[in-house]
Structure formats: structure tokens, C-alpha cells
Design an enzyme around this catalytic site. Structure first.
Site, PDB file in Angstrom:
ATOM      1  N   GLU A   1      40.370  45.743  40.335  1.00  0.00           N
ATOM      2  CA  GLU A   1      39.775  46.731  41.221  1.00  0.00           C
ATOM      3  C   GLU A   1      40.357  46.635  42.620  1.00  0.00           C
ATOM      4  O   GLU A   1      40.751  45.563  43.067  1.00  0.00           O
ATOM      5  CB  GLU A   1      38.256  46.515  41.284  1.00  0.00           C
ATOM      6  CG  GLU A   1      37.618  46.727  39.931  1.00  0.00           C
ATOM      7  CD  GLU A   1      36.103  46.623  39.964  1.00  0.00           C
ATOM      8  OE1 GLU A   1      35.459  47.439  39.314  1.00  0.00           O
ATOM      9  OE2 GLU A   1      35.571  45.738  40.652  1.00  0.00           O
TER      10      GLU A   1
ATOM     11  N   CYS B   1      41.244  46.773  50.309  1.00  0.00           N
ATOM     12  CA  CYS B   1      40.918  45.454  49.778  1.00  0.00           C
ATOM     13  C   CYS B   1      41.537  45.385  48.386  1.00  0.00           C
ATOM     14  O   CYS B   1      41.201  46.193  47.516  1.00  0.00           O
ATOM     15  CB  CYS B   1      39.395  45.314  49.725  1.00  0.00           C
ATOM     16  SG  CYS B   1      38.828  43.762  48.983  1.00  0.00           S
TER      17      CYS B   1
ATOM     18  N   CYS C   1      39.582  35.496  38.010  1.00  0.00           N
ATOM     19  CA  CYS C   1      39.807  34.427  38.982  1.00  0.00           C
ATOM     20  C   CYS C   1      39.430  33.109  38.319  1.00  0.00           C
ATOM     21  O   CYS C   1      38.465  33.043  37.558  1.00  0.00           O
ATOM     22  CB  CYS C   1      38.943  34.638  40.224  1.00  0.00           C
ATOM     23  SG  CYS C   1      39.252  33.436  41.554  1.00  0.00           S
TER      24      CYS C   1
ATOM     25  N   CYS D   1      33.575  30.179  41.571  1.00  0.00           N
ATOM     26  CA  CYS D   1      32.496  30.097  42.557  1.00  0.00           C
ATOM     27  C   CYS D   1      31.263  30.785  41.951  1.00  0.00           C
ATOM     28  O   CYS D   1      31.344  31.932  41.517  1.00  0.00           O
ATOM     29  CB  CYS D   1      32.911  30.773  43.866  1.00  0.00           C
ATOM     30  SG  CYS D   1      34.419  30.057  44.560  1.00  0.00           S
TER      31      CYS D   1
ATOM     32  N   CYS E   1      30.001  34.448  42.951  1.00  0.00           N
ATOM     33  CA  CYS E   1      30.968  35.546  42.980  1.00  0.00           C
ATOM     34  C   CYS E   1      31.095  36.145  41.584  1.00  0.00           C
ATOM     35  O   CYS E   1      31.293  35.424  40.603  1.00  0.00           O
ATOM     36  CB  CYS E   1      32.324  35.021  43.456  1.00  0.00           C
ATOM     37  SG  CYS E   1      33.646  36.231  43.333  1.00  0.00           S
TER      38      CYS E   1
ATOM     39  N   GLY F   1      40.433  37.667  42.471  1.00  0.00           N
ATOM     40  CA  GLY F   1      41.480  36.658  42.390  1.00  0.00           C
ATOM     41  C   GLY F   1      41.598  35.780  43.613  1.00  0.00           C
ATOM     42  O   GLY F   1      41.057  36.073  44.685  1.00  0.00           O
ATOM     43  N   GLU F   2      42.295  34.666  43.429  1.00  0.00           N
ATOM     44  CA  GLU F   2      42.592  33.736  44.515  1.00  0.00           C
ATOM     45  C   GLU F   2      44.067  33.932  44.875  1.00  0.00           C
ATOM     46  O   GLU F   2      44.955  33.499  44.126  1.00  0.00           O
ATOM     47  CB  GLU F   2      42.305  32.296  44.054  1.00  0.00           C
ATOM     48  CG  GLU F   2      42.878  31.209  44.946  1.00  0.00           C
ATOM     49  CD  GLU F   2      42.522  31.345  46.430  1.00  0.00           C
ATOM     50  OE1 GLU F   2      41.375  31.699  46.760  1.00  0.00           O
ATOM     51  OE2 GLU F   2      43.417  31.108  47.254  1.00  0.00           O
TER      52      GLU F   2
ATOM     53  N   SER G   1      42.915  35.780  52.093  1.00  0.00           N
ATOM     54  CA  SER G   1      41.665  35.018  52.033  1.00  0.00           C
ATOM     55  C   SER G   1      41.751  33.990  50.910  1.00  0.00           C
ATOM     56  O   SER G   1      42.161  34.300  49.797  1.00  0.00           O
ATOM     57  CB  SER G   1      40.518  36.001  51.764  1.00  0.00           C
ATOM     58  OG  SER G   1      39.282  35.324  51.749  1.00  0.00           O
TER      59      SER G   1
ATOM     60  N   SER H   1      37.358  30.787  52.886  1.00  0.00           N
ATOM     61  CA  SER H   1      36.001  30.964  52.373  1.00  0.00           C
ATOM     62  C   SER H   1      35.306  29.612  52.368  1.00  0.00           C
ATOM     63  O   SER H   1      35.416  28.847  51.417  1.00  0.00           O
ATOM     64  CB  SER H   1      36.075  31.551  50.959  1.00  0.00           C
ATOM     65  OG  SER H   1      36.664  32.827  51.032  1.00  0.00           O
ATOM     66  N   LEU H   2      34.602  29.321  53.454  1.00  0.00           N
ATOM     67  CA  LEU H   2      34.025  27.988  53.604  1.00  0.00           C
ATOM     68  C   LEU H   2      32.651  27.905  52.934  1.00  0.00           C
ATOM     69  O   LEU H   2      32.430  27.087  52.061  1.00  0.00           O
ATOM     70  CB  LEU H   2      33.941  27.613  55.088  1.00  0.00           C
ATOM     71  CG  LEU H   2      33.814  26.116  55.348  1.00  0.00           C
ATOM     72  CD1 LEU H   2      35.086  25.378  54.952  1.00  0.00           C
ATOM     73  CD2 LEU H   2      33.473  25.828  56.809  1.00  0.00           C
ATOM     74  N   HIS H   3      31.729  28.718  53.378  1.00  0.00           N
ATOM     75  CA  HIS H   3      30.403  28.888  52.757  1.00  0.00           C
ATOM     76  C   HIS H   3      29.467  27.687  52.884  1.00  0.00           C
ATOM     77  O   HIS H   3      28.275  27.799  52.579  1.00  0.00           O
ATOM     78  CB  HIS H   3      30.500  29.312  51.285  1.00  0.00           C
ATOM     79  CG  HIS H   3      31.310  30.550  51.063  1.00  0.00           C
ATOM     80  ND1 HIS H   3      31.148  31.691  51.811  1.00  0.00           N
ATOM     81  CD2 HIS H   3      32.303  30.828  50.180  1.00  0.00           C
ATOM     82  CE1 HIS H   3      32.003  32.622  51.388  1.00  0.00           C
ATOM     83  NE2 HIS H   3      32.726  32.128  50.410  1.00  0.00           N
TER      84      HIS H   3
ATOM     85  N   CYS I   1      31.775  42.872  48.908  1.00  0.00           N
ATOM     86  CA  CYS I   1      32.347  41.535  48.750  1.00  0.00           C
ATOM     87  C   CYS I   1      31.779  40.821  47.543  1.00  0.00           C
ATOM     88  O   CYS I   1      30.569  40.725  47.387  1.00  0.00           O
ATOM     89  CB  CYS I   1      32.026  40.673  49.953  1.00  0.00           C
ATOM     90  SG  CYS I   1      32.442  41.450  51.477  1.00  0.00           S
TER      91      CYS I   1
HETATM   92  N1  SAH Z   1      39.557  34.054  46.358  1.00  0.00           N
HETATM   93  C1  SAH Z   1      39.561  34.538  47.725  1.00  0.00           C
HETATM   94  C2  SAH Z   1      39.242  36.013  47.820  1.00  0.00           C
HETATM   95  C3  SAH Z   1      37.886  36.273  47.264  1.00  0.00           C
HETATM   96  S1  SAH Z   1      36.842  37.568  47.772  1.00  0.00           S
HETATM   97  C4  SAH Z   1      38.545  33.760  48.527  1.00  0.00           C
HETATM   98  O1  SAH Z   1      37.700  33.114  47.934  1.00  0.00           O
HETATM   99  O2  SAH Z   1      38.608  33.791  49.735  1.00  0.00           O
HETATM  100  C5  SAH Z   1      36.639  37.548  49.461  1.00  0.00           C
HETATM  101  C6  SAH Z   1      35.360  36.928  50.009  1.00  0.00           C
HETATM  102  O3  SAH Z   1      34.154  37.397  49.385  1.00  0.00           O
HETATM  103  C7  SAH Z   1      35.358  35.430  49.848  1.00  0.00           C
HETATM  104  O4  SAH Z   1      35.005  34.860  51.079  1.00  0.00           O
HETATM  105  C8  SAH Z   1      34.273  35.217  48.832  1.00  0.00           C
HETATM  106  O5  SAH Z   1      33.738  33.927  48.904  1.00  0.00           O
HETATM  107  C9  SAH Z   1      33.297  36.299  49.206  1.00  0.00           C
HETATM  108  N2  SAH Z   1      32.281  36.550  48.186  1.00  0.00           N
HETATM  109  C10 SAH Z   1      32.397  36.366  46.862  1.00  0.00           C
HETATM  110  N3  SAH Z   1      31.246  36.687  46.232  1.00  0.00           N
HETATM  111  C11 SAH Z   1      30.402  37.093  47.191  1.00  0.00           C
HETATM  112  C12 SAH Z   1      29.064  37.576  47.154  1.00  0.00           C
HETATM  113  N4  SAH Z   1      28.416  37.699  46.020  1.00  0.00           N
HETATM  114  N5  SAH Z   1      28.479  37.906  48.332  1.00  0.00           N
HETATM  115  C13 SAH Z   1      29.178  37.799  49.481  1.00  0.00           C
HETATM  116  N6  SAH Z   1      30.434  37.369  49.576  1.00  0.00           N
HETATM  117  C14 SAH Z   1      31.040  37.005  48.443  1.00  0.00           C
END
Ligand code: SAH
Length: 392
Positions: free
Chosen positions: A124, A137, A144, A148, A151, A199-200, A233, A256-258, A375
């Protein structure tokens, strides 16, 4: 249904026949998308053209059609001799992506496309038009492998890497729809690209780097988008971040720290067990030093999981004084998820505490929610059964 700019099946030519057991979305490295000019630097496109017995400058003509006029249709290439159009297009402009579904919201200014690749994989892309810019985007992999748990893409695992041209074609398709005036706001151009779809990107390093070159090299070598307007990202693949820094691009790195602590991040971003927070941030600061670019720290706020005031303080202390800003993303709950977005008061307090550490913070808008285009909601595999049902 919008016009389908780059959207008929390519002449699928996998390098090896796909074994029956693996039929359907391809697995592993067997399936190779057909060669496309966006896979190749301009000099190699010239070689291919010369190999067809054509003057090498035809490579630039073809490239202008694709990167400057967003077309791969031989009949639109009126500057090429009629009998050369089809052979050239067949050799260098196979259709790679078929638009399987197109959804829009935000009064037509957010459009998500579900693409089918030559071997049946689904990816997508999302186009988002704002008053001052248009952001595409894009996906870098079908599925992927990073797993996580919050996601949607991460749930189904990795199908395969996309080729450079499959990545670039998503942007070119958006550019065509915009140039044709099919997005409210009049004809426009793609100004920004974010590798935040499926994807990563750094796990598909070579193809992504080549895609960055194709997107940012001037026409006819590429599309001529500014490097500063491209964001890659990552979950934090430390060696690949170091490699990216050495490319000396001026693209923005998003990490993507979280979570600011390993105990929680180990569960939210499993690859943290390999490269923990301190190593990821050290790589990010090296990237900032090498490129002069401010790093974007992505942080999905998840209610009662990572949104505590003490975690805001810990994050603030890790980032204070660094070339970084925090992009808070209210969690988009994915189907079946036990998690949800933070309460407004918790989000406000999180922002306040980061600011108290002098760390710049933005809260991302959640465009495309209604079409699962926000996202983390890109999960084409989830759409497959839905596509077979009667449309709503
Ligand atoms: N693999 C890359 C790109 C992924 S998508 C990465 O992890 O950075 C881009 C962003 O969306 C990432 O920061 C990811 O952690 C975030 N993301 C994924 N699932 C999400 C969700 N359910 N709600 C909010 N952000 C999310």
C-alpha cells in the site's frame, strides 16, 4: 474509481519458476520483478537501449517520460519513432504495480492505494495533500519482519523485499494522479516522500538507497524531489543507520523509538533485544552529526503502556541537547489490539514534560484513519479477504 496510472499487470518474468508450494504471494528471494528503468542508473539504461540497437539518447527520452511526465504508455511517447516505442517500453517500462483498490478520505486529499505486484504480493501507498505540500508514504517491503506488536503490518510477517522500481513506481503513480488534477486542490506535484508504509526500509537497504537516488536525482536520471524532503524511518537497525550516514544524503532519519527504556522497548520493538536504546540513539546522533539533519524520534503514545510521566522525563533526558525532535503519534489501534491511544490529559502532560527538557515536540495528525491509511494500519493481507466480499 480513479484512473489507474501505472496499473496493469507487468509481464511477470520471475527469475526462477515459483515452486507450487510457494504459489501465491512469493516467499523468499525467488521472485524477481521484471527489470525496469527505475532499477538502473541512467548509464545502464543507455546500455540496455544500445543493446536493442537504438541510439543511447533514447534512454533519456524514455526516462523523461517516466520521471518527468509519469507515463509508461508507448502511445504517449510521440518523440520516439513509432516502431521503437513498443520494444523500448517492453524492455525498460514493464508495468510493475496494478491498483487493486483505491480509497480516499479527508475530502479526497488522502488517498490510499492497494497495489498488487507481478507475483501477487500486496503493498500500500498513501498520498496526503496538505495546503503547503504533498507527501507520499511508500512501502519498501511487502509485509514486514520486525514484528512490532502494535503495528498491523508487523502481524503478518515479511512476504518479500520490493525492488527499487516497485518503490519508485508508487511515487510516480501518485505524481501522475496529482499532475492530472485528480486530487482536490488542482494539479500538483509530490514534494515529500516518507518511507513509513509497509516494511522496514533499512532491512531492504540496497533497493531503498537506489530508490532514494531515483527519487532525488534530477530528471532524466530521476524524479528531482529534494533529498531534504525524503524521510527514511527505521526500527533502529544500527549498522544500517551507520551505512546510511556514510551515504552523505541529506535525507531525514526517523527512528521509531516508542519507549526510552529497554525493558519496555524489548516488547514494543523486538529488534531492541539486538540493538538496545542506547545504541540506537548513539547511531542517531552520529547520523545527525554526519548529515547536519535533525533526527525525528517517533513515539506512538499507547495508553498506560508507554505514556507515563516518568517515561516522558526519561525520554526528555535522553534527547535533551541533541539534534532531534519528537513526533508523537496517537496510537492507531489495529484490529484485535488490546491497546489504544493515550488519554488527552496524559498526552498533554507527555508533551509538557518533553518541552520542559527543551526537546521540540509535534503531535502527528492521524490522516487516513477511516480508510486504514493512517500510521501502522497498512496491512494489505487483512484487505485480501475483504476484497472478496461484496463492496459496502
Ligand atoms: N519500519 C519502519 C516504518 C514503519 S511505519 C519503522 O518502524 O520506522 C512508520 C511509523 O508508524 C513507525 O514509527 C511505526 O512504529 C509507526 N506505527 C506502526 N504502527 C502504528 C500504530 N498502530 N499506531 C501508530 N503508529 C504506528
Amino acid at each position: 474509481m480513479a484512473p489507474d496510472p501505472l496499473g496493469q499487470a507487468g509481464p511477470g518474468r520471475p527469475a526462477d519458476p515459483v515452486p507450487l508450494a510457494l504459489a501465491g504471494p512469493a516467499r523468499g528471494a525467488r521472485a524477481r520483478p521484471p527489470r525496469h528503468l527505475a532499477d538502473l542508473p541512467l548509464a545502464q539504461r543507455r546500455d540496455v537501449v544500445a543493446g536493442l540497437g537504438q541510439p543511447p539518447f533514447r534512454a533519456s527520452q524514455l526516462s523523461r517520460h517516466f520521471f518527468g511526465r509519469y507515463t509508461d504508455r508507448p502511445e504517449e511517447m510521440t518523440d520516439l519513432p513509432r516502431d521503437a516505442r513498443d520494444p523500448l517500453a517492453q524492455a525498460l517500462l514493464p508495468r510493475l504495480l496494478t491498483a487493486e483498490r483505491e480509497l480516499s478520505c479527508d475530502a479526497g486529499t488522502t488517498r490510499k492505494t492497494l497495489w498488487r505486484t507481478f507475483d501477487g504480493a500486496l503493498v500500500e501507498s498513501v498520498l496526503m495533500r496538505y495546503p503547503d505540500r504533498v507527501t507520499m508514504c511508500v512501502s519498501s517491503q511487502a509485509g514486514c519482519g520486525m514484528a512490532c506488536p502494535f503495528c498491523a503490518t508487523g502481524q503478518a510477517g515479511l512476504t518479500r523485499n520490493l525492488s527499487t522500481a516497485e518503490i519508485v513506481a508508487q511515487v510516480v503513480a501518485g505524481a501522475r494522479v496529482l499532475a492530472d488534477g485528480h486530487v482536490p486542490g488542482g494539479p500538483g506535484r509530490v514534494s515529500n516522500v516518507v518511507f513509513m508504509g509497509m516494511g522496514e526500509p533499512l532491512a531492504n537497504y540496497a533497493a531503498v538507497i537506489a530508490a532514494v537516488r531515483r527519487l532525488t536525482d534530477p530528471v532524466p536520471a530521476g524524479m528531482g524531489i529534494s533529498q531534504r524532503s525524503v524521510t527514511v524511518s527505521t526500527v533502529g537497525l544500527v549498522p544500517a543507520i551507520a551505512r546510511l550516514a556514510a551515504e552523505r544524503f541529506s535525507v531525514t532519519l526517523a527512528v521509531s523509538l516508542h519507549a526510552p527504556d529497554d525493558e519496555l522497548r524489548d516488547t514494543l520493538v523486538p529488534v531492541n533485544r539486538r540493538w538496545p536504546v542506547a545504541e540506537v540513539l548513539a547511531a542517531a546522533w552520529d547520523y545527525a552529526a554526519a548529515t547536519g539533519r535533525r533526527v525525528s524520534i517517533e513515539y506512538a503514545l499507547i495508553r498506560d503502556i508507554n505514556d507515563q510521566a516518568w517515561r516522558a522525563d526519561l525520554l526528555g533526558s535522553l534527547l535533551a541537547g541533541q539534534l532531534a525532535h519528537v513526533n508523537l503519534i496517537p496510537l492507531n489501534p489495529t484490529p484485535g489490539s488490546k491497546w489504544t491511544a493515550s488519554r488527552p490529559a496524559a498526552q498533554r502532560e507527555f508533551v509538557r514534560r518533553l518541552q520542559a527538557h527543551g526537546v521540540p515536540v509535534t503531535v502527528r495528525d492521524t490522516r487516513g484513519r477511516e480508510i486504514d491509511g493512517a500510521c501502522g494500519q497498512l496491512a494489505a493481507s487483512v484487505l485480501v479477504p475483504a476484497a472478496a466480499e461484496p463492496s459496502p
